[in-house]
Design an enzyme around this catalytic site. Structure first.
Site, PDB file in Angstrom:
ATOM      1  CG  HIS A 288     -13.748 -24.093  -6.194  1.00  0.00           C
ATOM      2  ND1 HIS A 288     -14.851 -24.654  -6.443  1.00  0.00           N
ATOM      3  CD2 HIS A 288     -13.568 -23.234  -7.133  1.00  0.00           C
ATOM      4  CE1 HIS A 288     -15.645 -23.999  -7.279  1.00  0.00           C
ATOM      5  NE2 HIS A 288     -14.719 -23.108  -7.812  1.00  0.00           N
TER       6      HIS A 288
ATOM      7  NE  ARG B  93     -13.999 -19.879  -6.246  1.00  0.00           N
ATOM      8  CZ  ARG B  93     -13.120 -19.790  -7.326  1.00  0.00           C
ATOM      9  NH1 ARG B  93     -11.855 -19.922  -7.384  1.00  0.00           N
ATOM     10  NH2 ARG B  93     -13.693 -19.828  -8.687  1.00  0.00           N
TER      11      ARG B  93
ATOM     12  CG  PHE C 205     -17.408 -16.725 -11.551  1.00  0.00           C
ATOM     13  CD1 PHE C 205     -17.948 -17.028 -12.918  1.00  0.00           C
ATOM     14  CD2 PHE C 205     -16.861 -17.493 -11.037  1.00  0.00           C
ATOM     15  CE1 PHE C 205     -17.335 -18.169 -13.442  1.00  0.00           C
ATOM     16  CE2 PHE C 205     -16.055 -18.482 -11.516  1.00  0.00           C
ATOM     17  CZ  PHE C 205     -16.484 -18.940 -12.567  1.00  0.00           C
TER      18      PHE C 205
ATOM     19  N   GLY D  71       8.273 -20.469 -16.201  1.00  0.00           N
ATOM     20  CA  GLY D  71       6.879 -20.973 -16.176  1.00  0.00           C
ATOM     21  C   GLY D  71       6.247 -20.383 -17.466  1.00  0.00           C
TER      22      GLY D  71
ATOM     23  N   GLY E 241       3.496 -16.293 -16.950  1.00  0.00           N
ATOM     24  CA  GLY E 241       4.702 -16.310 -17.566  1.00  0.00           C
ATOM     25  C   GLY E 241       4.765 -16.042 -19.001  1.00  0.00           C
TER      26      GLY E 241
ATOM     27  CG  HIS F  86      -9.126 -23.834  -6.572  1.00  0.00           C
ATOM     28  ND1 HIS F  86      -9.245 -24.377  -7.735  1.00  0.00           N
ATOM     29  CD2 HIS F  86      -9.768 -22.365  -7.033  1.00  0.00           C
ATOM     30  CE1 HIS F  86      -9.702 -23.836  -8.810  1.00  0.00           C
ATOM     31  NE2 HIS F  86      -9.879 -22.565  -8.245  1.00  0.00           N
TER      32      HIS F  86
ATOM     33  CG  LEU G 213     -12.913 -26.445 -10.053  1.00  0.00           C
ATOM     34  CD1 LEU G 213     -12.663 -26.347  -8.529  1.00  0.00           C
ATOM     35  CD2 LEU G 213     -12.350 -25.333 -10.747  1.00  0.00           C
TER      36      LEU G 213
ATOM     37  CB  SER H 107      -6.719 -16.628 -10.695  1.00  0.00           C
ATOM     38  OG  SER H 107      -5.391 -16.989 -11.179  1.00  0.00           O
ATOM     39  CG  LEU H 108      -8.264 -17.202 -15.350  1.00  0.00           C
ATOM     40  CD1 LEU H 108      -9.056 -17.783 -16.591  1.00  0.00           C
ATOM     41  CD2 LEU H 108      -6.851 -17.925 -16.146  1.00  0.00           C
TER      42      LEU H 108
ATOM     43  CG  ASP I 166       8.873 -26.792  -8.405  1.00  0.00           C
ATOM     44  OD1 ASP I 166       8.173 -27.030  -7.560  1.00  0.00           O
ATOM     45  OD2 ASP I 166       9.235 -27.208  -9.526  1.00  0.00           O
TER      46      ASP I 166
ATOM     47  NE  ARG J  40      -7.887 -17.422  -7.345  1.00  0.00           N
ATOM     48  CZ  ARG J  40      -8.686 -17.855  -8.164  1.00  0.00           C
ATOM     49  NH1 ARG J  40      -9.611 -16.979  -9.131  1.00  0.00           N
ATOM     50  NH2 ARG J  40      -8.697 -19.004  -8.264  1.00  0.00           N
TER      51      ARG J  40
ATOM     52  CD  GLU K  34     -17.460 -18.853  -7.660  1.00  0.00           C
ATOM     53  OE1 GLU K  34     -16.464 -19.270  -7.177  1.00  0.00           O
ATOM     54  OE2 GLU K  34     -17.808 -17.719  -7.770  1.00  0.00           O
TER      55      GLU K  34
ATOM     56  CD  GLN L 127     -10.425 -19.523  -3.529  1.00  0.00           C
ATOM     57  OE1 GLN L 127     -10.230 -19.768  -4.664  1.00  0.00           O
ATOM     58  NE2 GLN L 127     -11.076 -18.310  -2.975  1.00  0.00           N
TER      59      GLN L 127
ATOM     60  CD  GLU M  26      -2.389 -20.904  -7.733  1.00  0.00           C
ATOM     61  OE1 GLU M  26      -3.045 -21.065  -8.818  1.00  0.00           O
ATOM     62  OE2 GLU M  26      -2.532 -21.327  -6.831  1.00  0.00           O
TER      63      GLU M  26
HETATM   64  C1  LIG Z   1      -9.220 -26.761 -12.375  1.00  0.00           C
HETATM   65  C2  LIG Z   1      -8.820 -25.144 -12.122  1.00  0.00           C
HETATM   66  C3  LIG Z   1      -9.856 -24.163 -13.002  1.00  0.00           C
HETATM   67  C4  LIG Z   1      -9.587 -23.005 -12.622  1.00  0.00           C
HETATM   68  N1  LIG Z   1     -10.508 -21.845 -13.182  1.00  0.00           N
HETATM   69  C5  LIG Z   1     -10.398 -20.713 -13.046  1.00  0.00           C
HETATM   70  C6  LIG Z   1     -11.039 -19.597 -13.621  1.00  0.00           C
HETATM   71  O1  LIG Z   1     -12.298 -20.031 -14.131  1.00  0.00           O
HETATM   72  N2  LIG Z   1     -10.888 -18.323 -13.546  1.00  0.00           N
HETATM   73  C7  LIG Z   1      -9.725 -17.850 -12.794  1.00  0.00           C
HETATM   74  O2  LIG Z   1      -9.474 -16.757 -12.523  1.00  0.00           O
HETATM   75  N3  LIG Z   1      -8.950 -18.827 -12.209  1.00  0.00           N
HETATM   76  C8  LIG Z   1      -9.277 -20.094 -12.466  1.00  0.00           C
HETATM   77  N4  LIG Z   1      -8.219 -21.047 -11.833  1.00  0.00           N
HETATM   78  C9  LIG Z   1      -7.040 -20.573 -11.234  1.00  0.00           C
HETATM   79  C10 LIG Z   1      -6.041 -20.251 -12.212  1.00  0.00           C
HETATM   80  O3  LIG Z   1      -6.175 -21.034 -13.322  1.00  0.00           O
HETATM   81  C11 LIG Z   1      -4.577 -20.199 -11.705  1.00  0.00           C
HETATM   82  O4  LIG Z   1      -4.403 -19.629 -10.580  1.00  0.00           O
HETATM   83  C12 LIG Z   1      -3.327 -19.671 -12.900  1.00  0.00           C
HETATM   84  O5  LIG Z   1      -3.891 -20.363 -14.071  1.00  0.00           O
HETATM   85  C13 LIG Z   1      -2.288 -19.992 -12.555  1.00  0.00           C
HETATM   86  O6  LIG Z   1      -1.215 -19.353 -13.458  1.00  0.00           O
HETATM   87  P1  LIG Z   1       0.296 -19.065 -13.616  1.00  0.00           P
HETATM   88  O7  LIG Z   1       0.849 -18.564 -14.651  1.00  0.00           O
HETATM   89  O8  LIG Z   1       0.435 -18.636 -12.237  1.00  0.00           O
HETATM   90  O9  LIG Z   1       0.915 -20.501 -13.312  1.00  0.00           O
HETATM   91  P2  LIG Z   1       0.378 -22.188 -14.058  1.00  0.00           P
HETATM   92  O10 LIG Z   1      -0.396 -21.757 -15.252  1.00  0.00           O
HETATM   93  O11 LIG Z   1      -0.053 -23.186 -13.039  1.00  0.00           O
HETATM   94  O12 LIG Z   1       1.982 -22.526 -14.686  1.00  0.00           O
HETATM   95  C14 LIG Z   1       2.919 -22.683 -14.024  1.00  0.00           C
HETATM   96  C15 LIG Z   1       4.147 -22.801 -14.956  1.00  0.00           C
HETATM   97  O13 LIG Z   1       5.261 -23.092 -14.204  1.00  0.00           O
HETATM   98  C16 LIG Z   1       6.243 -24.030 -14.595  1.00  0.00           C
HETATM   99  N5  LIG Z   1       6.902 -24.505 -13.654  1.00  0.00           N
HETATM  100  C17 LIG Z   1       6.561 -24.691 -12.260  1.00  0.00           C
HETATM  101  N6  LIG Z   1       7.860 -25.247 -11.534  1.00  0.00           N
HETATM  102  C18 LIG Z   1       8.783 -25.106 -12.517  1.00  0.00           C
HETATM  103  C19 LIG Z   1      10.278 -25.595 -12.211  1.00  0.00           C
HETATM  104  N7  LIG Z   1      10.666 -25.860 -11.274  1.00  0.00           N
HETATM  105  N8  LIG Z   1      10.809 -25.513 -13.389  1.00  0.00           N
HETATM  106  C20 LIG Z   1      10.355 -24.695 -14.522  1.00  0.00           C
HETATM  107  N9  LIG Z   1       9.255 -24.713 -14.607  1.00  0.00           N
HETATM  108  C21 LIG Z   1       8.223 -24.612 -13.787  1.00  0.00           C
HETATM  109  C22 LIG Z   1       5.199 -25.025 -15.009  1.00  0.00           C
HETATM  110  O14 LIG Z   1       5.878 -25.872 -16.147  1.00  0.00           O
HETATM  111  C23 LIG Z   1       4.107 -24.100 -15.808  1.00  0.00           C
HETATM  112  O15 LIG Z   1       4.384 -23.691 -17.160  1.00  0.00           O
HETATM  113  C24 LIG Z   1      -8.651 -22.485 -11.858  1.00  0.00           C
HETATM  114  C25 LIG Z   1      -7.458 -23.234 -11.411  1.00  0.00           C
HETATM  115  C26 LIG Z   1      -7.737 -24.693 -11.539  1.00  0.00           C
HETATM  116  C27 LIG Z   1      -6.684 -25.489 -10.789  1.00  0.00           C
END
Ligand SMILES: Cc1cc2nc3c(=O)[nH]c(=O)nc-3n(C[C@H](O)[C@H](O)[C@H](O)COP(=O)(O)OP(=O)(O)OC[C@H]3O[C@@H](n4cnc5c(N)ncnc54)[C@H](O)[C@@H]3O)c2cc1C
Length: 615
Positions: free
Chosen positions: A253, A297, A116, A12, A17, A377, A263, A424-425, A232, A419, A266, A251, A408
């Protein structure tokens, strides 16, 4: 067989990641495996901001942030982890700034912050005797805590971290899709992945493996999540007997674009936007008299559903309005400073939101309100970890050697039952960094352990089976039915009846899934094959979600049981663990919430006493 060996393998390339990769690669050989090109990860879609109590615009403390996080999570949050999150958030933001992240600025050059939902501080003029509705009657007031780059904060974080990883020489395997973990004697020793362009299998031998695969919002029909968010990592771990924590807390949204779920951040409400029902009423005044549109939310999403059920949706339909017009913000005096704003100010603060509404709705939010409905969301649940990202084996707190999770896909748990926006960020960067450090240290301390013969055999057989099956029915039909069922029967409101119905439908879908194949039998970019395997992950996680929701007979945060409408701390002040051992639904266990005690007048008392959540 393609064989690779790295101390640390990170699955990821989202915020979690990449942050872990930056940290791990300072100490140990590190590679990132990602099914998407890194900068396409969902983190790049995050809009509104990242929380940290920098106190750049007004007084604030990390303790305020921790209190809000614990209350926002309806007290299911592990409190030590929440304190780690809020304390380390501050230094993480400055680290990101020093890496070059272009935050918006205050006129005097500091990082700008916005309001927020659920982020508050004590009201300095609070007076419990003050008449209701007055400023002094509010115990807490909104605070500006979300750091941002317009409404493209996640995009900037992802680009910044990716640039740093490249600079530091992290190895990337882009468009490699992990299909299995290599588990030997209860330890994780690597992964098996398919190269999407060629369908070749690759074995990655590692000392430590991080699952940072993001969320699984594609389980639901209306979702803000990208297509790739199919859970996954948690699903594959679950199949190996590894538990999932708090899956019933998903959650919704409140402000997704009607029908599409895309989205609308917020930040719209943080910057003064207001929601109205079909009768033009600002309905949040009824449900959250203090914070109104800036309540958490779960509260806002339930309120929208209640308005719609009472026939007060727009035109009697199942949506309401979100209004960010300058004239509305001025009428309700909801701008961040309380001072009047104009359309140019709104356009500068929310450029992408305005663009989305024009493109997908054909509505110009500068002149009209936007039709919205709650959208699936964020997964509060996931792989149980400690504050170093180590994945737990069971409720006892023992770890699985070599396996980590962050972002996540993990459940630390800092978000508990719900949340807060922007948390999350900050979870990604704080716990991504800690986990990267921990997995590298673990790797340095031990030699590579041996792999079993043909670790890819299971995956090979699974793929051959899918390709050999006749296409009895289109797999998209199974996916659509799962998404509709989860939305209608396991969405914002649930009862034993709806959940039992969902449980039965999912058993039927699993059976049908096992007998359907794909049309494309080729080896070049066989995305049909991969989507079928992703659907298998979603089905397993949907079953875990429904079973966990059936077992929790109370309402807390995002889990709203209409047949058990109140929170029951005597029975359910604890985390759900679900294990896929044996037949569905598998074993359910519980783990106590981590509570911080402190000494008051010679007695030990909870630092964050349980309270009934009101906004
Ligand atoms: C539209 C939107 C707006 C948001 N706005 C905010 C915000 O303003 N503030 C906030 O705090 N949060 C926000 N969130 C939530 C936050 O963005 C996410 O919870 C967070 O980005 C998740 O990050 P992550 O690194 O866990 O995974 P992700 O960024 O989702 O990345 C997942 C990674 O896993 C990889 N992957 C998945 N399965 C496999 C597999 N089988 N094999 C290889 N690679 C795989 C993908 O390629 C990807 O690189 C928002 C979410 C959304 C959807």
């Amino acid at each position: 067989m393609n064989y690779h060996r790295f101390d640390c393998i990170i699955v990821g390339s989202g915020g979690a990641g990449l942050m872990a990769a930056l940290e791990a690669s300072k100490l140990a050989g590190t590679a990132v495996v990602s099914k998407l090109y890194p900068t396409r990860s969902h983190t790049g879609a995050a809009q509104g901001g990242i929380a940290a109590a920098l106190a750049n615009l007004e007084d604030d403390t990390w303790e305020n942030h921790a209190y809000d996080t614990i209350k926002g999570g309806d007290f299911l949050v592990d409190q030590t982890a929440a304190e780690v999150l809020c304390r380390e958030a501050v230094e993480c933001i400055y680290d990101l700034e020093h890496m070059g992240l272009p935050f918006d600025r205050t006129p005097d050059g500091r990082i700008s912050q916005r309001r927020f939902g659920g982020h508050t501080k004590p009201n300095p003029v609070y007076d419990p005797a003050a008449p209701a509705g007055t400023e002094a009657a509010k115990p807490r007031i909104p605070v500006k805590r979300a750091c941002h780059s317009a409404d493209r904060t996640g995009h900037m974080i992802l680009q910044t971290l990716y640039q740093q990883c490249i600079k530091q020489g992290v190895t990337f395997f882009d468009e490699f899709h992990m299909l299995d973990l290599i588990m030997v004697e209860g330890e994780c020793r690597g992964i098996v992945a398919i190269e999407i362009a060629t369908s070749e299998l690759h074995v990655f031998h590692a000392k430590s493996v991080l699952l940072a695969t993001g969320g699984f919002g594609r389980m639901f029909k209306v979702s803000s999540n990208a297509f790739a968010l199919t859970g996954d990592g948690p699903a594959i771990a679950y199949r190996h007997g590894i538990p999932l924590e708090d899956m019933e807390f998903y959650q919704f949204h409140p402000t997704g674009i009607y029908r599409l779920g895309i989205l609308l951040s917020e930040a719209c409400r943080g910057d003064g936007g207001v929601m109205f029902n079909g009768e033009g009423e600002r309905f949040m005044e009824k449900y959250a008299p203090n914070l109104k549109d800036l309540a958490s939310r779960d509260v806002c999403s339930r309120s929208i559903y209640q308005e719609v059920r009472a026939g007060r949706g727009v035109g009697g339909k199942d949506y309401v309005y979100l209004d960010i017009r300058a004239e509305t913000i001025n009428k309700y005096k909801t701008s961040p400073t309380g001072e009047p704003v104009d359309s140019a100010w709104v356009s500068k603060r929310l450029p992408d939101i305005i663009d989305f509404a024009r493109t997908y709705l054909g509505v110009d939010p500068i002149h009209e309100p936007m039709p919205i409905q709650p959208t699936a969301h964020y997964a509060m649940g996931g792989l149980p970890t400690d504050v170093h990202g180590r994945v737990l084996r069971d409720e006892s707190g023992a770890f699985i050697a070599g396996l980590y999770s962050a972002g996540e896909s993990a459940c630390v748990s800092v978000h508990g039952a719900n949340r807060l926006g922007t948390n999350s960020l900050v979870d990604l960067v704080v716990f991504g960094r800690r986990t990267g450090r921990e997995m590298a240290r673990f790797a340095l301390d031990r030699p590579f352990q041996s792999l079993p013969p043909k670790p890819e055999a299971y995956v090979k057989a699974e793929i051959e089976a899918v390709l050999a099956r006749p296409r009895v029915e289109p797999w998209v039909k199974i996916r659509d039915e799962m998404q509709r069922t989860m939305m209608d029967e396991c969405g914002v409101f649930r009862t034993a009846d709806t959940l039992t119905k969902a449980r039965d439908v999912l058993v039927d879908l699993q059976n049908r899934y096992r007998s359907t194949g794909v049309q494309d039998k080729g080896t070049v970019f066989n995305t049909g094959l991969l989507e079928v395997l992703e659907l298998g992950c979603l089905l397993d996680l949907a079953q875990a979600t429904v079973a966990s929701a059936l077992a929790r007979k109370e309402s807390r945060g995002a889990h709203s049981r209409e047949d058990f409408p109140t929170r029951d701390d005597s029975q359910f002040f604890r985390h759900t663990f679900i294990f896929k051992d044996g037949e569905y639904p598998g074993r359910i266990g519980y783990k106590d919430v981590d509570v911080i005690l402190r000494q008051v007048d010679g007695r030990m008392e909870p630092k964050y006493p349980l309270e009934i959540r009101k906004y």
